[in-house]
Design a protein around this motif. Structure first.
Motif, mmCIF file in Angstrom:
data_model
loop_
_atom_site.group_PDB
_atom_site.id
_atom_site.type_symbol
_atom_site.label_atom_id
_atom_site.label_comp_id
_atom_site.label_asym_id
_atom_site.label_seq_id
_atom_site.Cartn_x
_atom_site.Cartn_y
_atom_site.Cartn_z
ATOM 1 N N CYS A 89 0.831 -1.219 0.000
ATOM 2 C CA CYS A 89 0.000 0.000 0.000
ATOM 3 C C CYS A 89 0.858 1.259 0.000
ATOM 4 N N ARG A 90 1.945 1.240 0.732
ATOM 5 C CA ARG A 90 2.841 2.399 0.749
ATOM 6 C C ARG A 90 3.543 2.592 -0.593
ATOM 7 N N ILE A 91 4.051 1.504 -1.153
ATOM 8 C CA ILE A 91 4.780 1.585 -2.417
ATOM 9 C C ILE A 91 3.886 2.115 -3.528
ATOM 10 N N PHE A 92 2.651 1.623 -3.586
ATOM 11 C CA PHE A 92 1.751 1.992 -4.678
ATOM 12 C C PHE A 92 0.755 3.078 -4.292
ATOM 13 N N ASN A 93 0.937 3.659 -3.108
ATOM 14 C CA ASN A 93 0.085 4.763 -2.639
ATOM 15 C C ASN A 93 -1.396 4.392 -2.668
ATOM 16 N N LEU A 94 -1.698 3.196 -2.172
ATOM 17 C CA LEU A 94 -3.083 2.735 -2.099
ATOM 18 C C LEU A 94 -3.682 3.206 -0.775
ATOM 19 N N THR A 95 -4.943 3.548 -0.815
ATOM 20 C CA THR A 95 -5.594 3.984 0.423
ATOM 21 C C THR A 95 -6.605 2.981 0.899
#
Length: 95
Positions: A89-95
């Motif tokens: 989630c952090r790497i791909f900026n997922l919320t």
């Protein structure tokens, strides 16, 4: 262990399956946006050419997603999904 247990895929927790869905949606949105962006430079495409562009770009997305999805599935089967989900989630900026 029964045949049904061997043949059925592992049950994923909602966090892992939700992350995989979010990754696929993100990459699909990027794919569509990039096709739209270069649409003018592609000119008029025949239906066959349209199919080739769709197939090519979907194939690229599937190849790129293989590693993160495999990592998520492996972590889920080892009950270590929380940290991997957070990292993805952090790497791909997922919320």
């Amino acid at each position: 262990m029964t045949n049904a247990e061997v043949d059925s895929p592992p049950v994923l927790d909602s966090e892992v399956s939700g992350t995989i869905i979010s990754l696929r949606e993100l990459f699909e949105a990027v794919r569509r946006a990039e096709i739209h962006r270069v649409r003018g430079r592609l000119g008029n495409l025949s239906p066959d050419q349209e199919d080739v562009v769709e197939s090519l770009t979907r194939g690229i997305i599937e190849k790129v997603l293989q590693a993160p999805v495999a990592m998520l599935l492996k972590a889920a089967s080892a009950n270590q999904s929380a940290s991997i989900v957070e990292t993805v989630c952090r790497i791909f900026n997922l919320t």
